[in-house]
Design a protein around this motif. Sequence first.
Motif, PDB file in Angstrom:
ATOM      1  N   ARG A  31       0.862  -1.173   0.000  1.00  0.00           N
ATOM      2  CA  ARG A  31       0.000   0.000   0.000  1.00  0.00           C
ATOM      3  C   ARG A  31       0.900   1.225   0.000  1.00  0.00           C
ATOM      4  O   ARG A  31       1.738   1.387   0.874  1.00  0.00           O
ATOM      5  CB  ARG A  31      -0.898   0.035   1.223  1.00  0.00           C
ATOM      6  N   SER A  32       0.713   2.066  -0.978  1.00  0.00           N
ATOM      7  CA  SER A  32       1.524   3.273  -1.081  1.00  0.00           C
ATOM      8  C   SER A  32       1.151   4.255   0.010  1.00  0.00           C
ATOM      9  O   SER A  32      -0.021   4.444   0.327  1.00  0.00           O
ATOM     10  CB  SER A  32       1.334   3.932  -2.436  1.00  0.00           C
ATOM     11  N   THR A  33       2.142   4.887   0.595  1.00  0.00           N
ATOM     12  CA  THR A  33       1.869   5.878   1.632  1.00  0.00           C
ATOM     13  C   THR A  33       1.505   7.235   1.045  1.00  0.00           C
ATOM     14  O   THR A  33       0.989   8.091   1.750  1.00  0.00           O
ATOM     15  CB  THR A  33       3.091   6.045   2.547  1.00  0.00           C
ATOM     16  N   ILE A  34       1.785   7.427  -0.230  1.00  0.00           N
ATOM     17  CA  ILE A  34       1.478   8.719  -0.855  1.00  0.00           C
ATOM     18  C   ILE A  34       0.521   8.534  -2.031  1.00  0.00           C
ATOM     19  O   ILE A  34       0.532   9.294  -2.985  1.00  0.00           O
ATOM     20  CB  ILE A  34       2.766   9.429  -1.315  1.00  0.00           C
ATOM     21  N   ALA A  35      -0.361   7.520  -1.976  1.00  0.00           N
ATOM     22  CA  ALA A  35      -1.245   7.198  -3.097  1.00  0.00           C
ATOM     23  C   ALA A  35      -2.185   8.337  -3.491  1.00  0.00           C
ATOM     24  O   ALA A  35      -2.364   8.576  -4.675  1.00  0.00           O
ATOM     25  CB  ALA A  35      -2.045   5.942  -2.784  1.00  0.00           C
ATOM     26  N   PRO A  36      -2.815   9.074  -2.579  1.00  0.00           N
ATOM     27  CA  PRO A  36      -3.738  10.109  -3.048  1.00  0.00           C
ATOM     28  C   PRO A  36      -3.031  11.373  -3.540  1.00  0.00           C
ATOM     29  O   PRO A  36      -3.685  12.303  -3.988  1.00  0.00           O
ATOM     30  CB  PRO A  36      -4.587  10.415  -1.815  1.00  0.00           C
ATOM     31  N   TYR A  37      -1.732  11.420  -3.509  1.00  0.00           N
ATOM     32  CA  TYR A  37      -0.993  12.619  -3.899  1.00  0.00           C
ATOM     33  C   TYR A  37      -1.042  12.820  -5.415  1.00  0.00           C
ATOM     34  O   TYR A  37      -0.845  11.880  -6.185  1.00  0.00           O
ATOM     35  CB  TYR A  37       0.457  12.515  -3.442  1.00  0.00           C
ATOM     36  N   THR A  38      -1.326  14.036  -5.827  1.00  0.00           N
ATOM     37  CA  THR A  38      -1.204  14.407  -7.237  1.00  0.00           C
ATOM     38  C   THR A  38      -0.350  15.664  -7.309  1.00  0.00           C
ATOM     39  O   THR A  38      -0.581  16.628  -6.584  1.00  0.00           O
ATOM     40  CB  THR A  38      -2.580  14.689  -7.879  1.00  0.00           C
ATOM     41  N   GLY A  39       0.633  15.636  -8.152  1.00  0.00           N
ATOM     42  CA  GLY A  39       1.519  16.779  -8.285  1.00  0.00           C
ATOM     43  C   GLY A  39       0.819  17.964  -8.929  1.00  0.00           C
ATOM     44  O   GLY A  39       0.031  17.819  -9.853  1.00  0.00           O
ATOM     45  N   LEU A  40       1.087  19.156  -8.453  1.00  0.00           N
ATOM     46  CA  LEU A  40       0.460  20.359  -8.984  1.00  0.00           C
ATOM     47  C   LEU A  40       1.449  21.272  -9.698  1.00  0.00           C
ATOM     48  O   LEU A  40       1.072  22.359 -10.113  1.00  0.00           O
ATOM     49  CB  LEU A  40      -0.222  21.128  -7.838  1.00  0.00           C
ATOM     50  N   ARG A  41       2.674  20.855  -9.810  1.00  0.00           N
ATOM     51  CA  ARG A  41       3.663  21.680 -10.482  1.00  0.00           C
ATOM     52  C   ARG A  41       4.105  21.016 -11.745  1.00  0.00           C
ATOM     53  O   ARG A  41       4.173  19.795 -11.784  1.00  0.00           O
ATOM     54  CB  ARG A  41       4.858  21.903  -9.572  1.00  0.00           C
ATOM     55  N   PRO A  42       4.463  21.663 -12.738  1.00  0.00           N
ATOM     56  CA  PRO A  42       4.354  23.091 -12.977  1.00  0.00           C
ATOM     57  C   PRO A  42       2.925  23.455 -13.389  1.00  0.00           C
ATOM     58  O   PRO A  42       2.308  22.770 -14.186  1.00  0.00           O
ATOM     59  CB  PRO A  42       5.332  23.353 -14.100  1.00  0.00           C
ATOM     60  N   ALA A  43       2.403  24.480 -12.809  1.00  0.00           N
ATOM     61  CA  ALA A  43       1.063  24.964 -13.125  1.00  0.00           C
ATOM     62  C   ALA A  43       1.175  26.385 -13.648  1.00  0.00           C
ATOM     63  O   ALA A  43       1.979  27.178 -13.169  1.00  0.00           O
ATOM     64  CB  ALA A  43       0.195  24.940 -11.876  1.00  0.00           C
ATOM     65  N   THR A  44       0.376  26.674 -14.623  1.00  0.00           N
ATOM     66  CA  THR A  44       0.413  28.035 -15.164  1.00  0.00           C
ATOM     67  C   THR A  44      -0.398  28.944 -14.243  1.00  0.00           C
ATOM     68  O   THR A  44      -1.524  28.621 -13.872  1.00  0.00           O
ATOM     69  CB  THR A  44      -0.185  28.073 -16.582  1.00  0.00           C
ATOM     70  N   PRO A  45       0.168  30.047 -13.836  1.00  0.00           N
ATOM     71  CA  PRO A  45      -0.554  30.937 -12.921  1.00  0.00           C
ATOM     72  C   PRO A  45      -1.679  31.673 -13.651  1.00  0.00           C
ATOM     73  O   PRO A  45      -1.559  32.029 -14.823  1.00  0.00           O
ATOM     74  CB  PRO A  45       0.518  31.904 -12.438  1.00  0.00           C
ATOM     75  N   ALA A  46      -2.777  31.895 -12.939  1.00  0.00           N
ATOM     76  CA  ALA A  46      -3.894  32.658 -13.489  1.00  0.00           C
ATOM     77  C   ALA A  46      -3.563  34.141 -13.365  1.00  0.00           C
ATOM     78  O   ALA A  46      -2.760  34.545 -12.529  1.00  0.00           O
ATOM     79  CB  ALA A  46      -5.168  32.340 -12.720  1.00  0.00           C
ATOM     80  N   PRO A  47      -4.137  34.961 -14.196  1.00  0.00           N
ATOM     81  CA  PRO A  47      -3.898  36.403 -14.086  1.00  0.00           C
ATOM     82  C   PRO A  47      -4.335  36.912 -12.712  1.00  0.00           C
ATOM     83  O   PRO A  47      -5.383  36.536 -12.209  1.00  0.00           O
ATOM     84  CB  PRO A  47      -4.751  37.007 -15.193  1.00  0.00           C
TER      85      PRO A  47
END
Length: 94
Positions: A62-78
């Motif tokens: 069982r992965s200890t970081i299973a629900p993790y989703t990376g958010l980088r690189p994300a384009t910033p909103a204005p």
Amino acid sequence: MLTLSGAKSAAASSARGQGSLINWLPVAVIVLALSGCMPATTPMTAADPADPAAKVARAGYRSTIAPYTGLRPATPAPWSERNGAAAPQAKQDQ
């Protein structure tokens, strides 16, 4: 030697009128120290651990970081749109 010192302490404590707790304290300490040397008395009802054909439970992963989703690189909103969305709405005159 141990018996002699025990007899001396028993005689000294009885002469002073102290309770029997002091007489049993060295015995209790020795019993507790030796109880750690006793082997486990539970019978072995399971299969022999040295038997390579023994049935064992499957090892699961069982992965200890299973629900993790990376958010980088994300384009910033204005920034003006994000600021306008967070600001309170202007009240209309009635």
